[in-house]
Design a protein around this motif. Structure first.
Motif, PDB file in Angstrom:
ATOM      1  N   ASP A 271       0.847  -1.186   0.000  1.00  0.00           N
ATOM      2  CA  ASP A 271       0.000   0.000   0.000  1.00  0.00           C
ATOM      3  C   ASP A 271       0.883   1.237   0.000  1.00  0.00           C
ATOM      4  O   ASP A 271       1.994   1.227   0.570  1.00  0.00           O
ATOM      5  N   PHE A 272       0.390   2.305  -0.630  1.00  0.00           N
ATOM      6  CA  PHE A 272       1.176   3.526  -0.770  1.00  0.00           C
ATOM      7  C   PHE A 272       0.217   4.702  -0.761  1.00  0.00           C
ATOM      8  O   PHE A 272      -0.823   4.686  -1.418  1.00  0.00           O
ATOM      9  N   THR A 273       0.558   5.737   0.015  1.00  0.00           N
ATOM     10  CA  THR A 273      -0.292   6.910   0.098  1.00  0.00           C
ATOM     11  C   THR A 273       0.569   8.110   0.487  1.00  0.00           C
ATOM     12  O   THR A 273       1.778   7.992   0.667  1.00  0.00           O
ATOM     13  N   GLY A 274      -0.063   9.274   0.628  1.00  0.00           N
ATOM     14  CA  GLY A 274       0.699  10.466   0.994  1.00  0.00           C
ATOM     15  C   GLY A 274      -0.210  11.635   1.273  1.00  0.00           C
ATOM     16  O   GLY A 274      -1.387  11.642   0.914  1.00  0.00           O
ATOM     17  N   ARG A 275       0.389  12.630   1.912  1.00  0.00           N
ATOM     18  CA  ARG A 275      -0.330  13.857   2.237  1.00  0.00           C
ATOM     19  C   ARG A 275       0.701  14.917   2.572  1.00  0.00           C
ATOM     20  O   ARG A 275       1.651  14.658   3.303  1.00  0.00           O
ATOM     21  N   ASP A 276       0.498  16.129   2.053  1.00  0.00           N
ATOM     22  CA  ASP A 276       1.388  17.260   2.348  1.00  0.00           C
ATOM     23  C   ASP A 276       2.836  16.871   2.071  1.00  0.00           C
ATOM     24  O   ASP A 276       3.173  16.536   0.953  1.00  0.00           O
ATOM     25  N   ARG A 277       3.682  16.851   3.103  1.00  0.00           N
ATOM     26  CA  ARG A 277       5.116  16.614   2.901  1.00  0.00           C
ATOM     27  C   ARG A 277       5.503  15.144   2.946  1.00  0.00           C
ATOM     28  O   ARG A 277       6.684  14.804   2.836  1.00  0.00           O
ATOM     29  N   TRP A 278       4.533  14.246   3.085  1.00  0.00           N
ATOM     30  CA  TRP A 278       4.857  12.838   3.322  1.00  0.00           C
ATOM     31  C   TRP A 278       4.399  11.924   2.192  1.00  0.00           C
ATOM     32  O   TRP A 278       3.314  12.080   1.653  1.00  0.00           O
ATOM     33  N   TRP A 279       5.258  10.956   1.847  1.00  0.00           N
ATOM     34  CA  TRP A 279       4.857   9.735   1.167  1.00  0.00           C
ATOM     35  C   TRP A 279       5.106   8.596   2.148  1.00  0.00           C
ATOM     36  O   TRP A 279       6.111   8.600   2.872  1.00  0.00           O
ATOM     37  N   ILE A 280       4.209   7.621   2.178  1.00  0.00           N
ATOM     38  CA  ILE A 280       4.429   6.483   3.052  1.00  0.00           C
ATOM     39  C   ILE A 280       4.022   5.206   2.347  1.00  0.00           C
ATOM     40  O   ILE A 280       2.982   5.141   1.700  1.00  0.00           O
ATOM     41  N   GLY A 281       4.890   4.183   2.452  1.00  0.00           N
ATOM     42  CA  GLY A 281       4.616   2.883   1.874  1.00  0.00           C
ATOM     43  C   GLY A 281       4.548   1.821   2.955  1.00  0.00           C
ATOM     44  O   GLY A 281       5.315   1.866   3.925  1.00  0.00           O
ATOM     45  N   LEU A 282       3.630   0.889   2.784  1.00  0.00           N
ATOM     46  CA  LEU A 282       3.509  -0.248   3.690  1.00  0.00           C
ATOM     47  C   LEU A 282       3.977  -1.486   2.931  1.00  0.00           C
ATOM     48  O   LEU A 282       3.422  -1.827   1.890  1.00  0.00           O
ATOM     49  N   TYR A 283       5.014  -2.148   3.478  1.00  0.00           N
ATOM     50  CA  TYR A 283       5.640  -3.299   2.829  1.00  0.00           C
ATOM     51  C   TYR A 283       5.353  -4.575   3.604  1.00  0.00           C
ATOM     52  O   TYR A 283       5.145  -4.535   4.822  1.00  0.00           O
ATOM     53  N   ALA A 284       5.397  -5.709   2.905  1.00  0.00           N
ATOM     54  CA  ALA A 284       5.276  -7.019   3.539  1.00  0.00           C
ATOM     55  C   ALA A 284       6.199  -7.994   2.826  1.00  0.00           C
ATOM     56  O   ALA A 284       6.233  -8.029   1.594  1.00  0.00           O
ATOM     57  N   GLY A 285       6.952  -8.773   3.601  1.00  0.00           N
ATOM     58  CA  GLY A 285       7.852  -9.765   3.014  1.00  0.00           C
ATOM     59  C   GLY A 285       9.185  -9.866   3.708  1.00  0.00           C
ATOM     60  O   GLY A 285       9.807 -10.926   3.738  1.00  0.00           O
ATOM     61  N   VAL A 286       9.658  -8.750   4.279  1.00  0.00           N
ATOM     62  CA  VAL A 286      10.949  -8.722   4.981  1.00  0.00           C
ATOM     63  C   VAL A 286      10.722  -8.191   6.388  1.00  0.00           C
ATOM     64  O   VAL A 286      10.185  -7.090   6.547  1.00  0.00           O
ATOM     65  N   PRO A 287      11.085  -8.935   7.431  1.00  0.00           N
ATOM     66  CA  PRO A 287      10.840  -8.496   8.814  1.00  0.00           C
ATOM     67  C   PRO A 287      11.508  -7.158   9.120  1.00  0.00           C
ATOM     68  O   PRO A 287      12.624  -6.869   8.666  1.00  0.00           O
ATOM     69  N   GLY A 288      10.793  -6.327   9.897  1.00  0.00           N
ATOM     70  CA  GLY A 288      11.346  -5.062  10.359  1.00  0.00           C
ATOM     71  C   GLY A 288      11.404  -3.967   9.323  1.00  0.00           C
ATOM     72  O   GLY A 288      12.044  -2.935   9.551  1.00  0.00           O
TER      73      GLY A 288
END
Length: 437
Positions: A231-248
């Protein structure tokens, strides 16, 4: 009561009045504006956003001083921002802006809309993916609609005319699975389109430029070391991605202006690591979703957990909730201050994003037997699709309002904003419901 009276009456062409005592011999105008704004906010919190208009109308009829305050453009700008989350002036005055969104919200509540359809433009590539037109994400801005598909393409439409403007494809690279290019997130404004794919690539398109300009790759994904970008989204100064497959490595956060990665950390999706890898070759259920709130925090959802993280502090977990009954990730959505999610029993809960405390709950009929796709907007309405039926609730109090008249079949993706509901059905049609005043 006229529309002008409903939302405060005064019509002064939005002119700014002198920021002093004016002709009020007791209280200065800024104090009166602040008082009116606070009263509207309190009414919104205790009743709903539509009730703020009547409270303001009553206040402005008290005396000539208050009627004069009702003509302040700055007052209506603040009210438009605080009540309707609008920070762009699209109409002649801020009073007009407030009136428009009040009417549109009332249309949303009363089921007054126009239903239209948009059709995909058939992908023209050499991909052997027979599911290339399966819609994975939809996004809206004031002027545009963007739909992202499992073949990696993003189609851009003009909202008013419903005309297809362009189709964008990610840059070619080695693939690690049939669906590694499938779209996993879209950020859309009237000026820029940003889209991400499961392989972690992030592309940027400046809208209004030359149609022949290909998307620019802002980030090259590394599936082996990061996992799948689910999943990938963003707002104002941020982009944020949610990953799955590698711990931590669950959360990756970028500065949207510099496009530089700020940090990668978090264990939210560690239990879903295997599912994350499987997404590259088969489109299974959603692993997780994430949204940026107005407080420089992000709220994320997986089946067993909700978390709120601090974007300024390396993803520090501020709040966390675990659930006995599995959450349906596809039903999750969030705005600046609220979130909604349905659990496996079909119970939807609305929570504050600040502390994850429950505000209200309601039952989504059929969700326990079938999948559910959910969305909510900043005007206080939640939208849930189960089977062929799309239903609408008031999320401030959990009151069921109505179901949309149209039955569109199985829904792959859905999104609601303050004016529109848009859903993509499995038969290759984008359905658009317009509640605009």
């Amino acid at each position: 009561m006229s529309t002008s009276e409903e939302v405060g009456g005064g019509r002064g062409g939005g002119r700014r009045r002198r920021r002093g005592g004016g002709n009020n011999g007791v209280w200065p105008e800024p104090f009166l504006e602040a008082l009116a704004t606070q009263m509207a906010i309190n009414t919104t919190s205790s009743i709903n956003r539509l009730a703020a208009a009547q409270a303001l109308s009553n206040l402005f009829q008290v005396c000539s001083t208050w009627r004069a305050v009702s003509r302040s453009d700055l007052l209506w700008q603040n009210l438009s921002n605080r009540i309707w989350n609008r920070d762009r002036l699209l109409r002649p005055t801020w009073h007009d802006e407030y009136v428009y969104w009040h009417r549109t919200s009332n249309n949303f509540r009363q089921r007054r809309y126009v239903h239209r359809t948009l059709h995909f433009v058939q992908a023209n590539n050499d991909d052997d993916n027979n599911d290339g037109l399966s819609c994975r994400r939809i996004a809206l801005s004031d002027r545009h609609l963007a739909a992202g598909f499992s073949d990696g393409s993003v189609q851009l439409f003009h909202l008013i005319s419903r005309a297809h403007l362009s189709t964008y494809y990610p840059q070619q690279r080695d693939r690690l699975g049939r669906y590694s290019r499938a779209i996993s997130g879209i950020i859309l404004s009237d000026e820029k389109l940003v889209f991400a794919s499961l392989d972690g690539d992030i592309h940027v398109v400046v809208l209004g430029g030359a149609d022949t300009d290909p998307p620019r790759r802002a980030h090259l994904g590394d599936v082996v070391n990061d996992g799948a970008l689910v999943d990938f989204t963003g707002r104002d100064r941020w982009w944020i991605g949610l990953y799955a497959g590698v711990p931590g490595r669950a959360f990756h956060v970028w500065n949207s202006e510099t496009e530089q990665l700020i940090f990668a950390d978090g264990d939210l999706t560690d239990p879903e690591a295997v599912t994350g890898w499987h997404l590259l070759s088969e489109l299974t259920d959603l692993v997780g979703r994430v949204h940026v709130t107005a407080r420089d925090t992000a709220v994320a959802c997986t089946g067993p957990r909700l978390v709120v993280i601090d974007l300024h502090n390396q993803g520090l977990i501020l709040r966390e909730r675990s659930f006995q009954h599995e959450l349906i990730v596809g039903s999750f959505d969030a705005t600046s201050d609220s979130l909604v999610v349905v659990d496996g029993r079909g119970v939807a809960t609305v929570r504050r994003t600040e502390d994850l405390d429950e505000s209200c709950r309601f039952n989504v009929r059929g969700a326990s037997q079938r999948g559910v796709v959910g969305s909510m907007n900043s005007s206080g309405y939640g939208v849930m699709c189960v089977g062929e039926v799309i239903r609408v609730w008031e999320v401030e109090n959990g009151v069921y309002l109505y179901s949309l008249r149209e039955r569109i079949g199985e829904v792959n993706a859905m999104h609601a904003n303050e004016r529109h509901i848009v859903a993509c059905s499995s038969d290759g049609t984008i359905h658009l419901w317009d509640f605009g005043a």
